[in-house]
Each structure stands twice: as C-alpha cells, then as structure tokens.
Design a protein around this motif. Structure first.
Motif: not given
Length: 419
Positions: A180-204
C-alpha cells in the motif's frame, strides 16, 4: 546396498534421505565443511510450483538484448573466450521456440508437481523447521504491458492445473498489505496460490541431522579428484587426500560441478553454472515487510519472507565458475527491496551472497540412469533445485534401488542429449 552420494546440498541430502528410508547404507561426500554450503545456502527461498518453467522461452533472445541495456539489468553475459559457454548459450537459444518450450515445461512441471506432493509427507515424518509458509507467490507487474503479457502464463498455468488469481492493484495490496505504501509503482499481479516458501539451507541442515540419525555417514572436506571406472562400472570415488570411497551404486548430485567429474568418464552433460545473487536482511517492521514472496517482473527479483528475515534474490550472470561477489554485485537486489518495501527491513545489515545455479539449456534437470549401470544423476535443476528437491530425490532413490519411480522418467534422463 551401499550407495555413495556425491554432494551435500539440498539435492544430495534429500536423495540420501530417501535412500536411507528404504534401507540403503548411505555415504555422502562433500568438499565443504557442512551441508548446504553452496547453491543451497541463500537462494530465493521459493518453492515455485506455479512458476516452474524453462528460461528458454519464445521471445527470450530479444528480451535478453533489451536487458543488456537496462541500468539494473537482470542478465549479465561476460564475453569470455569459452567454447563451452557459447555452445551452451546456442543450445539454449535453440530451445526458445513454442514447441520446445511446451515439451520442456511439461517435463519440469512433472518433477515439481511430484515434489509438491511428496514434500508434506517428508515434513510430517521428520518435523523439520525451515521457516516455511504456504501463502503463495505474487508476481508483480509494474506496467499494463506486463499485465497483458501474463495471459500466456495464465493459459499455461490453466493447462497444467496450477491454481492462480489475477489481481488488480487493490487485490495485490490485500495479499501483501505493505505494498500500500508504494501502490503507484505497480498496476496488478498474478498470484500463484500453490507456491510455498522456506529457507532451503535450514531444511538441508535439518534433514541432514535426520539422515545421521538414520545411519547416513557424511564425509565433509573431501574434494573429489576422479571417479574410478573398472570393467565398465564405477569402482569408487577418489578424493584429493588419497582415499577411495566405494559402494554398490553412486549418485552424482554436485550441481554445476557435476560436469567436472563426469566429463573425464565420458558423460557429457550441457550443465552450465549461471550465477545468481541474494541479500538477506532482518525484518525491522512486520507491518511494512512482505508476508510471502513477491516477484518483481521488471527486474526478475524475488523478495521472500523467511521468519524474521527477508531474502532478496535474482539476476543471472553467465561468467563461468566465478564465485566473486564484487562491490556492486547486489546493487539490483538491494534496489528492488528498497523500492518496494523501504520500511520493512534494515538494508544496512544485508548479508550478500552469490551461488552457481546448475542450468541445462532446456531447463529440465538430468535425473536417473547413465551409461554405467551403477551410476545415477540428480543434477541440472537450475533455479528450481529447492522446488524439485524432494521429488527428484525420491525418484532417483527409487531408481537406484531398482524400483519403479512414481513419475514417468522419459525426457528427464541424460539420454535426451545423446539423440
């Protein structure tokens, strides 16, 4: 059966885990002082199931030319006198057509989808903590042209059953409130809802501990000097300290460095090291920090939330086996975090890193059998090693132990390069 795994990154360790789980005696060799010290160390942190696609795509050669003239460009190509580099680039360009793109993407999605399905089972079995989140990836478009061009990606996502949402500016802010603080810098997006995140090294590191509990033996600080061949089979792995480590079967999971040990024994893989950069900085204000991953489409930079840290990663530099982190190397990734989340983290405390992604010209990893019946491959994952680790590790472990993998292996092996 005794199996020797070369490499203790996320690919090698997941392979070792699935081998040990099925009763194999496993030994892992790595030149570093511990697991996950190279390409797995500080990658983007994305489990990019929805964004699984080859870099070699229609239109990429023209985009690459334009990128070269950007101030903060996502691609650097150093004019090295290297026949290997230029041959790899030529093969990549030859894959930048619609037919090849669809074939290669289909193969990659096959691996990443399998990995998406089996990883939760591994996490449930091991209880590993890795700063994981399941809030998707937001591909952020700064221009209407980028937004319109995403229709092609939407068609492919729909074809492969990858869920997504097309978001306007307000909906992007709904997914990532700090924008919201930078709303003038983009017009929209594509959200990939099945994606996940995590620290690869922590996992390893966490999975390595579980492997040790299961009896896996890790030999660190062991630089491989050669792979010994006797009577048409692999007889052992010779190290620079004069030790030969032997087993019944061998798995090469050495990322970009696989070619250095495989070339001398006649296995010629077009795997090339493409350097990437990242910075990791502490979160200073959760309200103004990303909640999951935001991918800046303009700069090809990913901003990922990892617990109380922010990982910013991107760029592609084709410069051979160079691990140099120059004074201006991370300028682009620092610019993007400061541009989109200026109050979210302390950039003055950013830790810079560079790693070599093992890229194939068609984007697809190289898994499974070789011309030697006791040597198997698990390499060439490019930017998607973290995404594909569990799936490729489990499939290769099954092959080593003489079992039929749960995914179709056609097009995933080294055989596709010998035709």
């Amino acid at each position: 059966m005794k199996v020797v795994v070369m490499g203790a990154g996320v690919i090698g360790v997941t392979t070792a885990y699935y081998l040990a789980k099925q009763g194999a005696e496993v030994v892992v060799i790595d030149r570093q002082s511990g697991p996950g010290q190279e390409t797995s160390y500080a990658n983007a942190g994305q489990l990019s199931y929805g964004m699984t696609s080859p870099w070699a795509a229609p239109g990429i050669p023209m985009k690459a030319v334009k990128w070269m003239f950007m101030k903060r460009r996502p691609l650097f190509i150093w004019p090295l006198i290297s026949p290997t580099m230029w041959a790899w680039c030529a093969r990549m360009v030859s894959n930048c057509n619609e037919e090849s793109y669809r074939i290669n993407k289909g193969r990659m999605v096959r691996v990443s989808s399998y990995s998406r399905d089996v990883m939760p089972e591994l996490i449930a079995e091991t209880g590993i903590a890795y700063d994981g989140r399941e809030q998707g990836t937001l591909q952020l478009f700064r221009t209407a042209k980028q937004m319109a061009a995403s229709q092609a990606d939407q068609d492919i996502l729909a074809e492969y059953g990858s869920p997504y949402d097309v978001l306007d500016r307000n909906s992007c802010i709904g997914a990532e409130p700090a924008l919201a603080e930078v709303r003038h810098k983009f017009v929209g997006g594509l959200r990939l809802t099945a994606d996940r995140t995590g620290d690869c090294r922590m996992f390893t590191v966490g999975l390595t501990k579980k492997c040790v509990e299961m009896g896996v033996v890790f030999h660190y600080g062991q630089v491989i000097s050669s792979v010994a061949v006797e009577n048409g089979r692999i007889a052992g792995i010779d190290t620079e300290i004069g030790e030969r480590i032997t087993g019944d079967a061998y798995v090469c999971a050495m990322g970009s460095y696989a070619v250095r040990v495989l070339n001398p024994i006649g296995i010629k893989l077009p795997v090339y090291p493409v350097k990437g950069y990242s910075v990791t900085l502490p979160v200073t204000n959760d309200e103004y920090a990303p909640q999951s991953t935001v991918m800046d489409e303009t700069h090809k930079v990913a901003i990922t939330r990892l617990g109380d840290r922010i990982r910013v990663a991107g760029q592609a530099e084709i410069a051979g086996y160079s691990n140099r982190l120059g004074p201006h190397a991370v300028d682009t990734v620092k610019h993007v975090i400061g541009d989109l989340f200026p109050q979210g983290g302390d950039i003055s405390k950013a830790e810079g890193w560079t790693g070599l992604r093992p890229m194939t010209p068609d984007g697809t990893p190289v898994l499974g059998a070789t011309q030697y019946d006791n040597l198997f491959l698990n390499t060439g994952h490019g930017t998607l090693g973290w995404t594909m680790a569990c799936g490729s590790g489990r499939a290769v472990a099954d092959l080593v132990l003489g079992k039929q993998p749960e995914i179709f292996m056609e097009g995933l092996t080294a055989a596709r390069y010998s035709r």
